[in-house]
Design a protein around this motif. Structure first.
Motif, PDB file in Angstrom:
ATOM      1  N   THR A  73     -49.870 -45.929  23.941  1.00  0.00           N
ATOM      2  CA  THR A  73     -50.508 -44.778  24.566  1.00  0.00           C
ATOM      3  C   THR A  73     -49.853 -43.546  23.962  1.00  0.00           C
ATOM      4  O   THR A  73     -48.626 -43.451  23.929  1.00  0.00           O
ATOM      5  CB  THR A  73     -50.308 -44.798  26.098  1.00  0.00           C
ATOM      6  N   LYS A  74     -50.676 -42.625  23.466  1.00  0.00           N
ATOM      7  CA  LYS A  74     -50.154 -41.418  22.816  1.00  0.00           C
ATOM      8  C   LYS A  74     -50.743 -40.189  23.483  1.00  0.00           C
ATOM      9  O   LYS A  74     -51.918 -40.180  23.850  1.00  0.00           O
ATOM     10  CB  LYS A  74     -50.533 -41.384  21.344  1.00  0.00           C
ATOM     11  N   SER A  75     -49.939 -39.166  23.622  1.00  0.00           N
ATOM     12  CA  SER A  75     -50.406 -37.901  24.172  1.00  0.00           C
ATOM     13  C   SER A  75     -49.465 -36.799  23.709  1.00  0.00           C
ATOM     14  O   SER A  75     -48.457 -37.066  23.046  1.00  0.00           O
ATOM     15  CB  SER A  75     -50.455 -37.965  25.700  1.00  0.00           C
ATOM     16  N   ASP A  76     -49.795 -35.563  24.046  1.00  0.00           N
ATOM     17  CA  ASP A  76     -48.924 -34.450  23.721  1.00  0.00           C
ATOM     18  C   ASP A  76     -49.144 -33.325  24.722  1.00  0.00           C
ATOM     19  O   ASP A  76     -50.148 -33.289  25.416  1.00  0.00           O
ATOM     20  CB  ASP A  76     -49.164 -33.949  22.291  1.00  0.00           C
ATOM     21  N   ILE A  77     -48.147 -32.451  24.802  1.00  0.00           N
ATOM     22  CA  ILE A  77     -48.229 -31.254  25.633  1.00  0.00           C
ATOM     23  C   ILE A  77     -47.684 -30.080  24.838  1.00  0.00           C
ATOM     24  O   ILE A  77     -46.873 -30.265  23.922  1.00  0.00           O
ATOM     25  CB  ILE A  77     -47.437 -31.388  26.953  1.00  0.00           C
ATOM     26  N   SER A  78     -48.140 -28.879  25.144  1.00  0.00           N
ATOM     27  CA  SER A  78     -47.579 -27.668  24.571  1.00  0.00           C
ATOM     28  C   SER A  78     -46.720 -26.988  25.620  1.00  0.00           C
ATOM     29  O   SER A  78     -47.046 -27.019  26.811  1.00  0.00           O
ATOM     30  CB  SER A  78     -48.687 -26.705  24.125  1.00  0.00           C
ATOM     31  N   ILE A  79     -45.643 -26.400  25.192  1.00  0.00           N
ATOM     32  CA  ILE A  79     -44.727 -25.719  26.093  1.00  0.00           C
ATOM     33  C   ILE A  79     -44.804 -24.232  25.811  1.00  0.00           C
ATOM     34  O   ILE A  79     -44.644 -23.803  24.664  1.00  0.00           O
ATOM     35  CB  ILE A  79     -43.284 -26.224  25.897  1.00  0.00           C
ATOM     36  N   LEU A  80     -45.070 -23.446  26.831  1.00  0.00           N
ATOM     37  CA  LEU A  80     -45.134 -21.999  26.689  1.00  0.00           C
ATOM     38  C   LEU A  80     -43.716 -21.459  26.588  1.00  0.00           C
ATOM     39  O   LEU A  80     -42.915 -21.617  27.513  1.00  0.00           O
ATOM     40  CB  LEU A  80     -45.867 -21.376  27.879  1.00  0.00           C
ATOM     41  N   ALA A  81     -43.387 -20.856  25.471  1.00  0.00           N
ATOM     42  CA  ALA A  81     -42.045 -20.341  25.240  1.00  0.00           C
ATOM     43  C   ALA A  81     -41.801 -19.075  26.059  1.00  0.00           C
ATOM     44  O   ALA A  81     -42.661 -18.199  26.124  1.00  0.00           O
ATOM     45  CB  ALA A  81     -41.851 -20.047  23.755  1.00  0.00           C
ATOM     46  N   THR A  82     -40.647 -18.986  26.684  1.00  0.00           N
ATOM     47  CA  THR A  82     -40.274 -17.790  27.432  1.00  0.00           C
ATOM     48  C   THR A  82     -39.356 -16.886  26.627  1.00  0.00           C
ATOM     49  O   THR A  82     -39.149 -15.733  26.983  1.00  0.00           O
ATOM     50  CB  THR A  82     -39.560 -18.155  28.748  1.00  0.00           C
ATOM     51  N   HIS A  83     -38.801 -17.424  25.531  1.00  0.00           N
ATOM     52  CA  HIS A  83     -37.890 -16.677  24.664  1.00  0.00           C
ATOM     53  C   HIS A  83     -38.288 -16.918  23.212  1.00  0.00           C
ATOM     54  O   HIS A  83     -38.804 -17.977  22.873  1.00  0.00           O
ATOM     55  CB  HIS A  83     -36.447 -17.146  24.849  1.00  0.00           C
ATOM     56  N   CYS A  84     -38.001 -15.960  22.342  1.00  0.00           N
ATOM     57  CA  CYS A  84     -38.247 -16.124  20.913  1.00  0.00           C
ATOM     58  C   CYS A  84     -37.323 -17.223  20.387  1.00  0.00           C
ATOM     59  O   CYS A  84     -36.114 -17.197  20.648  1.00  0.00           O
ATOM     60  CB  CYS A  84     -37.982 -14.817  20.168  1.00  0.00           C
TER      61      CYS A  84
END
Length: 96
Positions: A73-84
């Motif tokens: 089973t494969k999946s992915d998520i994106s993480i919203l960056a709070t810092h550069c």
């Protein structure tokens, strides 16, 4: 220190120069384009990273009767960056 950073723009320009100097883009090439993959377009105001890290994960699930599934089973998520990710400066949200 400036209120905003240009780290992503500057890094993309350095990559473009490096690849051009190394001959990865041949002299005389036309319609040359460099852009970040996975760009983010936010509909709200405030600062954000133009590209956010993506985490891919995969696993072999257990079967009810024992053992494990044949396919992964494969999946992915994106993480919203709070810092550069380059200079570490915190992005400002609406109202900050």
């Amino acid at each position: 220190m400036s209120d905003k950073c240009n780290c992503f723009t500057e890094t993309l320009e350095r990559v473009k120069s490096h690849l051009t100097e190394q001959g990865k883009v041949p002299d005389g090439a036309t319609e040359v384009s460099f852009r970040w993959q996975g760009q983010t377009h936010m509909l709200s105001n405030g600062e954000y990273a133009p590209v956010n890290p993506k985490v891919e994960f995969k696993f072999r699930a257990p079967k009810k009767g024992g053992g494990h599934a044949r396919n992964m089973t494969k999946s992915d998520i994106s993480i919203l960056a709070t810092h550069c990710c380059y200079c570490g400066r915190k992005y400002k949200k609406d109202g900050e």
